[in-house]
Design a protein around this motif. Structure first.
Motif, short mmCIF file in Angstrom:
data_model
loop_
_atom_site.label_atom_id
_atom_site.label_comp_id
_atom_site.label_asym_id
_atom_site.label_seq_id
_atom_site.Cartn_x
_atom_site.Cartn_y
_atom_site.Cartn_z
N LEU A 35 42.09 41.30 -51.85
CA LEU A 35 41.60 41.48 -53.22
C LEU A 35 41.39 40.15 -53.94
O LEU A 35 40.48 40.02 -54.77
N ALA A 36 42.22 39.16 -53.62
CA ALA A 36 42.07 37.85 -54.27
C ALA A 36 40.73 37.21 -53.92
O ALA A 36 40.14 36.49 -54.73
N VAL A 37 40.23 37.47 -52.70
CA VAL A 37 38.92 36.95 -52.31
C VAL A 37 37.82 37.71 -53.04
O VAL A 37 36.86 37.12 -53.55
N LEU A 38 37.95 39.04 -53.10
CA LEU A 38 36.95 39.83 -53.81
C LEU A 38 36.87 39.41 -55.28
O LEU A 38 35.77 39.33 -55.84
N ASP A 39 38.01 39.12 -55.87
CA ASP A 39 38.00 38.68 -57.26
C ASP A 39 37.30 37.33 -57.40
O ASP A 39 36.53 37.12 -58.35
N ALA A 40 37.55 36.42 -56.46
CA ALA A 40 36.89 35.11 -56.52
C ALA A 40 35.39 35.24 -56.30
O ALA A 40 34.59 34.49 -56.88
N LEU A 41 34.98 36.18 -55.45
CA LEU A 41 33.55 36.39 -55.22
C LEU A 41 32.84 36.92 -56.47
O LEU A 41 31.62 36.74 -56.62
N TYR A 42 33.59 37.54 -57.37
CA TYR A 42 33.01 38.03 -58.63
C TYR A 42 32.36 36.88 -59.40
O TYR A 42 31.31 37.06 -60.04
N ASP A 43 32.95 35.70 -59.31
CA ASP A 43 32.44 34.55 -60.06
C ASP A 43 31.30 33.84 -59.35
O ASP A 43 30.75 32.86 -59.88
N THR A 44 30.93 34.30 -58.16
CA THR A 44 29.84 33.65 -57.41
C THR A 44 28.66 34.59 -57.19
O THR A 44 27.88 34.40 -56.27
N ARG A 45 28.55 35.59 -58.07
CA ARG A 45 27.55 36.63 -57.84
C ARG A 45 26.13 36.08 -57.74
O ARG A 45 25.29 36.63 -57.05
N GLY A 46 25.85 34.98 -58.40
CA GLY A 46 24.52 34.39 -58.33
C GLY A 46 24.31 33.50 -57.12
O GLY A 46 23.18 33.06 -56.86
N GLN A 47 25.38 33.22 -56.38
CA GLN A 47 25.29 32.31 -55.24
C GLN A 47 25.54 32.99 -53.90
O GLN A 47 24.91 32.65 -52.90
N ILE A 48 26.47 33.92 -53.86
CA ILE A 48 26.83 34.61 -52.62
C ILE A 48 26.62 36.11 -52.81
O ILE A 48 27.22 36.72 -53.70
N ARG A 49 25.78 36.69 -51.97
CA ARG A 49 25.56 38.14 -52.01
C ARG A 49 26.70 38.83 -51.27
O ARG A 49 26.98 38.50 -50.11
N LEU A 50 27.33 39.76 -51.92
CA LEU A 50 28.37 40.55 -51.29
C LEU A 50 27.76 41.89 -50.87
O LEU A 50 27.38 42.70 -51.72
#
Length: 564
Positions: A35-50
């Motif tokens: 979950l800590a990774v998913l939360d960090a990916l929230y802040d990169t939505r414009g750079q990394i597509r999940l």
């Protein structure tokens, strides 16, 4: 290297490293262990597509497909235990197919090790034979080191998957650590003396053939090796599911050495006095069970150029082993002065004519002619069309009758893994949203990962999925009839209405039973404005491109001295 002075959680630090390494897409099935990774990916939505998938096997296949298409590591996140187990199929495929891929697996907390905690599994032991490297990050401050090593290792030498285990408490822990730099791919270069020997061996040959396969290719490398073949009028074959390594309409192209290749091509390999194996391991499929080339010393002279030194000499003792990445080898080969090819030029022309003849449609039993349909598709669609498939006898029609014109247009597992076609098409459409993408699956193959249709619809992707339905596990049935004729056991299937299933997912869906109905159905699918599914009802008698089911059984019974 950036010397950060702020505190970051392990999850934040990991995502920052993904950005540094150039990751633009992450495939996953979410789990509480990361979950800590998913939360960090929230802040990169414009750079990394999940890209959130419906099964870890599908997610891992998508990461493999991404790696095949781009040459960059496909990145996948799954959770511990069941998630890691489901993802194994994609990791094994990446390992056998030499695909750059990194699987991150959420793990139980460090304090719970060796207690058989909830969903605990020892990932080092589990993945030890399936990956280039399996490790667990115990200290969050070492995340930059481990991630940088993973990206470098997965892409260098012979590419392959890396698995990193992420204890969930480590991901939540804060630390102060410096970022790593971006990775660099390390590939060997051929030596001057080796290249001189290649030319000398080719000059003294009378019946040479080149066989291409493997990975680390680029569009430029393919152009270079084609120029080398052309300047030396060298007949060139490709290996199983590596047909896009050479323009199939180039006058030097001789066909593919896959499952059940053109018998005339197989005979040409056996009759050759020099084989240039370039990029290929010369594995079981490419050599028809190691029959085209005898083990360990082939009767033919053998030049074996491969990106991983550990593979040279594993099976075949080449007369000239060359450790080199494909871009470097192809560029160096192109620069060689051409030899006098008058001895074999006519044979090369004949080999290409034989390939063209072999790829012309042949009839199969029933009202739906699959070879005609594949031919119609190849004539209507542009050369940049990406063709995806899994495993099964249906794929024989794709391999035989499609003509691959450009590098990066074939996505299929050389490991022969089922269920690949649907998730591969999803990944291909994500990477190249403006290119046509076709997915071919058998009825058994489709239901192994068909739920990823939901992923395609969720992200508004528009591939076209074909389901070839013959009511059986066709490959196994063929082998069964060959070895145990008329004793059908475990190979029959009861299928859903695939067109109705496609409708349920929201796709434009149709069912086609007759060849004459296909053209209009395909036009409707292309114009649907969304993902489409076409179920193709294939007569069970059409067991392969060469023989009917009844004829196969008849021949098998005859060998046993039994009348049909």
């Amino acid at each position: 290297m950036s010397h950060r002075t702020d505190m970051r959680t392990g999850g934040q630090l990991l995502v920052d490293q993904l950005k540094i390494q150039g990751t633009d897409t992450v495939f996953c099935v979410p789990g509480e262990s990361f979950l800590a990774v998913l939360d960090a990916l929230y802040d990169t939505r414009g750079q990394i597509r999940l890209i959130v998938c419906r099964h870890e096997g599908g997610a891992a296949y998508m990461a493999d497909a991404y790696g095949k298409l781009t040459g960059r590591p496909g990145v996948c996140f799954v959770t511990r235990g069941p998630g890691a187990s489901n993802a194994c199929v994609g990791v094994h495929t990446a390992y056998q197919d030499s695909t750059p891929m990194i699987l991150f697996v959420g793990q139980v907390a460090r304090s719970d090790y060796e207690r058989q905690a909830f969903q605990e599994v020892d990932l080092r032991r589990m993945y030890g034979q399936l990956a280039k490297w399996v490790a667990q990050i115990e200290d969050p401050s070492r995340i930059p080191e481990f991630v940088a090593r993973a990206f470098a290792l997965t892409t260098s030498g012979r590419p392959g998957p890396v698995v990193l285990s992420l204890p969930e408490d480590m991901l939540r822990e804060e630390t102060m650590a410096a970022d790593a730099g971006s990775y660099q791919i390390v590939q060997a270069y051929p030596g001057v003396s080796e290249l001189r020997q290649v030319r000398e061996m080719l000059a003294h040959s009378k019946r040479p053939i080149m066989i291409l396969g493997g990975t680390t290719w680029t569009s430029q490398a393919v152009a270079d090796i084609m120029a080398f073949a052309e300047s030396n009028r060298l007949a060139t074959a490709t290996t199983f599911r590596r047909q896009d390594r050479f323009d199939n309409l180039h006058p030097c192209y001789a066909g593919d050495l896959g499952i059940s290749p053109n018998p005339k091509l197989a005979a040409q390999v056996k009759a050759a006095d020099l084989v240039l194996g370039v990029g290929t391991r010369l594995g079981e499929a490419a050599t028809d069970g190691y029959k085209h080339l005898s083990v360990p010393r082939p009767e033919q002279k053998l030049v074996h150029a491969y990106m991983g030194a550990e593979e040279l000499g594993r099976v075949y003792q080449a007369d000239l082993p060359i450790n080199a990445g494909m871009p470097a080898f192809a560029a160096a080969a192109r620069a060689l002065e051409p030899v006098d090819s008058s001895e074999w030029a006519a044979d090369t022309e004949a080999a290409h004519r034989e390939y063209l003849d072999y790829s012309k449609p042949v009839p199969n039993p029933g009202t739906l002619q699959l070879a005609e349909i594949i031919t119609t598709l190849r004539e209507q669609l542009p050369p940049e069309t990406i063709v995806c498939n899994g495993a099964g006898n249906y794929s024989g029609w794709v391999h035989r009758f499609w003509r691959f014109r450009r590098y990066g247009t074939q996505l299929a597992p050389t490991s022969g893994s089922m269920g690949y076609g649907v998730p591969a098409a999803v990944a291909a459409t994500i990477v190249y949203p403006d290119r046509p993408v076709l997915s071919f699956s058998g009825d058994g193959c489709f239901l192994m990962n068909g739920q990823e249709l939901a992923t395609a619809m969720h992200y508004g992707l528009k591939p076209i999925f074909f389901v070839i339905n013959n009511g059986m596990y066709g490959t196994i049935r063929m082998h069964q009839e060959r070895e145990y004729p008329a004793r059908v056991s475990g190979t029959m299937l009861t299928n859903p209405d695939f067109a109705a299933l496609g409708h349920a997912y929201g796709l434009h869906s149709q069912m086609v039973e007759r060849t004459e109905d296909f053209a209009d159905a395909f036009v409707r699918a292309r114009n649907a404005g969304r993902a489409a599914l076409i179920e193709l009802r294939l007569d069970p008698e059409a067991i392969s491109t060469r023989i009917s089911l009844s004829k196969l059984r008849e021949l098998s019974l005859a060998k046993l001295g039994v009348k049909p």
